[in-house]
Design a protein around this motif. Structure first.
Motif, mmCIF file in Angstrom:
data_model
loop_
_atom_site.group_PDB
_atom_site.id
_atom_site.type_symbol
_atom_site.label_atom_id
_atom_site.label_comp_id
_atom_site.label_asym_id
_atom_site.label_seq_id
_atom_site.Cartn_x
_atom_site.Cartn_y
_atom_site.Cartn_z
ATOM 1 N N SER A 123 0.857 -1.178 0.000
ATOM 2 C CA SER A 123 0.000 0.000 0.000
ATOM 3 C C SER A 123 0.898 1.234 0.000
ATOM 4 O O SER A 123 2.125 1.127 0.038
ATOM 5 C CB SER A 123 -0.890 0.001 1.253
ATOM 6 N N LEU A 124 0.271 2.410 0.010
ATOM 7 C CA LEU A 124 1.057 3.648 0.029
ATOM 8 C C LEU A 124 1.535 4.005 1.434
ATOM 9 O O LEU A 124 2.255 4.992 1.594
ATOM 10 C CB LEU A 124 0.228 4.798 -0.539
ATOM 11 N N ASP A 125 1.155 3.220 2.430
ATOM 12 C CA ASP A 125 1.537 3.570 3.802
ATOM 13 C C ASP A 125 3.051 3.616 3.973
ATOM 14 O O ASP A 125 3.580 4.512 4.649
ATOM 15 C CB ASP A 125 0.948 2.557 4.789
ATOM 16 N N CYS A 126 3.756 2.657 3.392
ATOM 17 C CA CYS A 126 5.217 2.618 3.542
ATOM 18 C C CYS A 126 5.854 3.879 2.961
ATOM 19 O O CYS A 126 6.705 4.519 3.602
ATOM 20 C CB CYS A 126 5.785 1.387 2.841
ATOM 21 N N LEU A 127 5.439 4.241 1.765
ATOM 22 C CA LEU A 127 6.045 5.398 1.095
ATOM 23 C C LEU A 127 5.698 6.686 1.829
ATOM 24 O O LEU A 127 6.542 7.564 1.992
ATOM 25 C CB LEU A 127 5.567 5.453 -0.356
ATOM 26 N N GLN A 128 4.469 6.821 2.293
ATOM 27 C CA GLN A 128 4.105 8.044 3.000
ATOM 28 C C GLN A 128 4.841 8.145 4.337
ATOM 29 O O GLN A 128 5.239 9.234 4.751
ATOM 30 C CB GLN A 128 2.589 8.101 3.194
ATOM 31 N N THR A 129 5.037 7.013 4.998
ATOM 32 C CA THR A 129 5.849 7.026 6.219
ATOM 33 C C THR A 129 7.272 7.465 5.905
ATOM 34 O O THR A 129 7.877 8.261 6.639
ATOM 35 C CB THR A 129 5.861 5.635 6.876
ATOM 36 N N ALA A 130 7.806 6.949 4.799
ATOM 37 C CA ALA A 130 9.163 7.338 4.394
ATOM 38 C C ALA A 130 9.239 8.837 4.133
ATOM 39 O O ALA A 130 10.213 9.499 4.521
ATOM 40 C CB ALA A 130 9.573 6.562 3.143
ATOM 41 N N TYR A 131 8.225 9.398 3.484
ATOM 42 C CA TYR A 131 8.234 10.840 3.225
ATOM 43 C C TYR A 131 8.176 11.640 4.531
ATOM 44 O O TYR A 131 8.865 12.655 4.690
ATOM 45 C CB TYR A 131 7.036 11.216 2.348
ATOM 46 N N ARG A 132 7.349 11.204 5.475
ATOM 47 C CA ARG A 132 7.269 11.904 6.756
ATOM 48 C C ARG A 132 8.611 11.877 7.487
ATOM 49 O O ARG A 132 9.081 12.896 8.005
ATOM 50 C CB ARG A 132 6.197 11.259 7.638
ATOM 51 N N VAL A 133 9.185 10.670 7.525
ATOM 52 C CA VAL A 133 10.481 10.527 8.196
ATOM 53 C C VAL A 133 11.532 11.385 7.497
ATOM 54 O O VAL A 133 12.334 12.079 8.142
ATOM 55 C CB VAL A 133 10.908 9.052 8.226
ATOM 56 N N GLY A 134 11.538 11.355 6.161
ATOM 57 C CA GLY A 134 12.491 12.173 5.419
ATOM 58 C C GLY A 134 12.321 13.643 5.716
ATOM 59 O O GLY A 134 13.316 14.387 5.868
ATOM 60 N N GLY A 135 11.075 14.105 5.804
ATOM 61 C CA GLY A 135 10.840 15.508 6.131
ATOM 62 C C GLY A 135 11.339 15.867 7.510
ATOM 63 O O GLY A 135 11.916 16.950 7.725
ATOM 64 N N GLN A 136 11.148 14.969 8.483
ATOM 65 C CA GLN A 136 11.621 15.242 9.847
ATOM 66 C C GLN A 136 13.148 15.305 9.901
ATOM 67 O O GLN A 136 13.726 16.196 10.538
ATOM 68 C CB GLN A 136 11.080 14.167 10.781
ATOM 69 N N VAL A 137 13.795 14.341 9.216
ATOM 70 C CA VAL A 137 15.260 14.343 9.204
ATOM 71 C C VAL A 137 15.782 15.597 8.507
ATOM 72 O O VAL A 137 16.745 16.246 8.967
ATOM 73 C CB VAL A 137 15.800 13.072 8.515
ATOM 74 N N ALA A 138 15.146 15.986 7.392
ATOM 75 C CA ALA A 138 15.566 17.196 6.687
ATOM 76 C C ALA A 138 15.425 18.413 7.595
ATOM 77 O O ALA A 138 16.310 19.287 7.628
ATOM 78 C CB ALA A 138 14.728 17.374 5.423
ATOM 79 N N PHE A 195 7.794 20.794 4.723
ATOM 80 C CA PHE A 195 6.642 19.910 4.878
ATOM 81 C C PHE A 195 5.587 20.136 3.805
ATOM 82 O O PHE A 195 4.815 19.228 3.492
ATOM 83 C CB PHE A 195 6.088 20.044 6.295
ATOM 84 N N ALA A 196 5.581 21.321 3.205
ATOM 85 C CA ALA A 196 4.726 21.508 2.024
ATOM 86 C C ALA A 196 5.253 20.651 0.879
ATOM 87 O O ALA A 196 4.481 20.054 0.115
ATOM 88 C CB ALA A 196 4.699 22.975 1.616
ATOM 89 N N TYR A 197 6.572 20.567 0.775
ATOM 90 C CA TYR A 197 7.171 19.750 -0.276
ATOM 91 C C TYR A 197 6.852 18.269 -0.062
ATOM 92 O O TYR A 197 6.557 17.537 -1.013
ATOM 93 C CB TYR A 197 8.681 19.971 -0.301
ATOM 94 N N VAL A 198 6.889 17.826 1.218
ATOM 95 C CA VAL A 198 6.541 16.441 1.519
ATOM 96 C C VAL A 198 5.115 16.149 1.051
ATOM 97 O O VAL A 198 4.830 15.098 0.465
ATOM 98 C CB VAL A 198 6.696 16.162 3.026
ATOM 99 N N ASN A 199 4.204 17.095 1.303
ATOM 100 C CA ASN A 199 2.823 16.916 0.834
ATOM 101 C C ASN A 199 2.764 16.770 -0.679
ATOM 102 O O ASN A 199 2.019 15.941 -1.219
ATOM 103 C CB ASN A 199 1.969 18.115 1.247
ATOM 104 N N GLU A 200 3.536 17.596 -1.379
ATOM 105 C CA GLU A 200 3.462 17.615 -2.845
ATOM 106 C C GLU A 200 4.027 16.341 -3.464
ATOM 107 O O GLU A 200 3.435 15.778 -4.388
ATOM 108 C CB GLU A 200 4.169 18.859 -3.377
ATOM 109 N N ILE A 201 5.170 15.864 -2.968
ATOM 110 C CA ILE A 201 5.724 14.645 -3.560
ATOM 111 C C ILE A 201 4.876 13.431 -3.171
ATOM 112 O O ILE A 201 4.773 12.468 -3.933
ATOM 113 C CB ILE A 201 7.211 14.432 -3.182
ATOM 114 N N SER A 202 4.250 13.489 -1.996
ATOM 115 C CA SER A 202 3.337 12.414 -1.622
ATOM 116 C C SER A 202 2.163 12.359 -2.589
ATOM 117 O O SER A 202 1.742 11.282 -3.019
ATOM 118 C CB SER A 202 2.833 12.630 -0.201
#
Length: 432
Positions: A134-149, A175-182
């Motif tokens: 599902s998309l859950d893995c990728l969206q979690t990765a984006y959230r984590v990436g945004g936090q690390v960034a 975090f706006a960018y995280v929303n957009e790539i998601s």
């Protein structure tokens, strides 16, 4: 500068109050709409260009940190970053960082990320679908990436003395960018899913055509198509014939996904390998539309099941069989057998009932029903037959004398008696 936040902390997280933007924005769901415009680019453009130049040496350390944290947070991604998967995820992380840096201090001419960048994140969504996740893995990765960034941006801000205003803009942009790539990945995932669903539908329609072909195709062709259509080939199937309807019919959502369907055209039908499971509530799925369940047959004989279901449906429509929304062929086998070849059965009627030829229709009907009951009761007594026919026993005796005069010794011959009973039963059905 001191921040107060009652929620859980991320190192260097900006405040959610006091006018500063909160970085904790919800990502769009798989069914949600993408954010309008390119908010992240607008925010990056508000920052001085020199910040991107000064941050450039931190790109590789940040990329490694994001990959490390993503693999820690998402078990499905805990594998060596080699081969196609490694190239895609590594490219995605670097593209994310570089695109943000490219946007710093530059006017946001486009309303969305440039197509070359966008394609990377659409492709990540496509890969998630192809990998069966599902998309859950990728969206979690984006959230984590945004936090690390954000952690790296806050460290950079402290080391270089960036103003609080610029820091808050950087947080909001991240975090706006995280929303957009998601949203782009949702787009790619959805497109891949829809393409796969369309391909599967077409393959199952082709499988249905093969199963119902007469003569049947080679077993190998059906087996190969079943594999392509992701349909487990059963040993036996039952075919359901449906009444035709004008216009395009809607596929009832409650049907089991393994039921093959064609609801339009001149012979709408269903095919199932598990009739007990799939056809239990069939009557309620097609309100106002008659359906007939054909015999359960070896899969290679699916066309015959459809043939008998269609014949039965025509008999229901003509009133020969009881008018019901759902009819089972198995409940009417003797009638179907009697009427399987109407030419031959009419020939049998004409030959066996030839002694009736000189009678009036009324006489023929009365003697015919009396003879049929006599045959069914195996030569029953006049009172027994009279009770069945609701006439006086003396009337039965009178009619039986007439029948003996008409048929003579044929009433004593077992073969002739069988022919007579078949003919009388068939005639009643044909005339109904």
């Amino acid at each position: 500068m001191t921040y107060v936040d009652s929620g859980p902390k991320i190192a260097g997280t900006p405040p959610a109050a006091g006018g500063a933007p909160s970085p904790r924005r919800p990502l769009p769901s798989a069914d949600g709409a993408a954010p309008a415009g390119n908010e992240a680019a607008r925010l990056w453009a508000a920052l001085p260009r020199e910040l991107a130049i000064r941050f450039k040496p931190r790109v590789n350390p940040l990329a490694r940190a994001i990959l490390r944290e993503v693999q820690r947070a998402v078990p499905e991604y805990r594998r060596p970053l080699e081969g196609g998967f490694g190239r895609v995820i590594t490219q995605g992380v670097r593209q994310s960082i570089l695109q943000c840096l490219e946007s710093v201090g530059k006017p946001a001419h486009a309303a969305a990320p440039a197509e070359a960048w966008a394609a990377v994140f659409r492709n990540l969504g496509k890969i998630e679908f192809q990998e069966g996740r599902s998309l859950d893995c990728l969206q979690t990765a984006y959230r984590v990436g945004g936090q690390v960034a954000w952690q790296h941006i806050s460290d950079f801000a402290r080391a270089t003395g960036i103003s609080a205003d610029a820091l808050c803009i950087g947080a909001e942009a991240t975090f706006a960018y995280v929303n957009e790539i998601s949203a782009l990945s949702i787009e790619g995932y959805t497109a891949a899913r829809d393409r796969a669903a369309g391909t599967r539908v077409r393959r199952r329609q082709r499988l249905l055509e093969l199963l119902l072909s007469d003569p049947p195709p080679a077993p190998g062709a059906v087996a190969a198509q079943a594999v392509a259509a992701e349909w487990v080939l059963p040993a036996e199937v039952a075919v359901v014939a449906l009444e035709t309807r004008p216009g395009r019919a809607q596929d009832p959502g409650d049907l089991h996904p393994d039921v093959l369907t064609v609801l339009d055209g001149d012979r709408p039908c269903l095919v199932t390998g598990a009739p007990q499971r799939d056809l239990r509530d069939l009557g309620s799925l097609f309100p106002g539309r008659r359906a007939v369940v054909g015999p359960t047959v070896p899969t290679a004989d699916a066309a015959r099941s459809l043939q008998w279901a269609q014949r039965t449906l025509r008999l229901v429509q003509r009133g020969v069989l009881p008018d019901a929304q759902l009819t089972l062929c198995a409940d009417h086998l003797s009638t179907l057998w009697l009427l399987a070849d109407q030419f031959l059965i009419r020939e049998l009627c004409a030959q066996s009932l030839e002694p009736f030829a000189g009678l009036t229709p009324k006489q023929r009907a009365r003697l015919g029903e009396t003879l049929l009951v006599w045959l069914q009761t195996r030569g029953g007594s006049a009172p027994e037959i009279g009770k069945r026919l609701k006439v006086h026993p003396q009337t039965v005796r009178y009619r039986m004398r007439q029948l003996v005069e008409l048929f003579g010794d044929r009433l004593e011959n077992p073969d002739d008696r069988l022919d007579l009973e078949i003919a009388l039963r068939a005639e009643a059905l044909l005339d109904s």
